[in-house]
Motif scaffolding. Sequence first.
Motif, PDB file in Angstrom:
ATOM      1  N   SER A  14       0.817  -1.216   0.000  1.00  0.00           N
ATOM      2  CA  SER A  14       0.000   0.000   0.000  1.00  0.00           C
ATOM      3  C   SER A  14       0.852   1.268   0.000  1.00  0.00           C
ATOM      4  CB  SER A  14      -0.955   0.002   1.195  1.00  0.00           C
ATOM      5  OG  SER A  14      -0.239   0.156   2.408  1.00  0.00           O
ATOM      6  N   ILE A  17       1.009   3.304  -3.302  1.00  0.00           N
ATOM      7  CA  ILE A  17      -0.144   4.073  -3.769  1.00  0.00           C
ATOM      8  C   ILE A  17       0.288   5.463  -4.267  1.00  0.00           C
ATOM      9  CG2 ILE A  17      -0.764   5.056  -1.526  1.00  0.00           C
ATOM     10  CD1 ILE A  17      -3.298   3.759  -4.035  1.00  0.00           C
ATOM     11  N   THR A  21      -1.420   7.882  -7.119  1.00  0.00           N
ATOM     12  CA  THR A  21      -2.176   9.071  -6.721  1.00  0.00           C
ATOM     13  C   THR A  21      -1.314  10.288  -6.401  1.00  0.00           C
ATOM     14  OG1 THR A  21      -2.172   8.448  -4.398  1.00  0.00           O
ATOM     15  CG2 THR A  21      -3.997   7.634  -5.736  1.00  0.00           C
TER      16      THR A  21
END
Length: 112
Positions: A14, A17, A21
């Motif tokens: 994670s 990410i 983004t």
Amino acid sequence: MRQDNQLIVIAHLSQLITLVTGFGSLILPLILWLTQKEKVYQMDAHGKNIINFQLSLIVYCLLCIPLILLFGLGLLGFIALGLISVIFPIINAVKASRGETPKYPLSLNFIN
């Protein structure tokens, strides 16, 4: 507590990410850690390692800013930090899938 290596692997991955983004490499693992540390075996140790690594990256990035203005070495620092922030979450996700508790390099201990 339940054993859930897949969720731990997701917690490590994670951090990536940010590649999609532009932000969230600290927020998403923090949310996973805070919500699952009491429910998933070993999530507390992995989550602390991830959060310490992400906070350390922020500190090192802040140190690179004046180095750009003073010596130009900050650009090399940013490139190295960028590579480290992509490579080590992947390596540690693989280790976590095998049941190991990996450590991140250059990680300062903010959370014990």
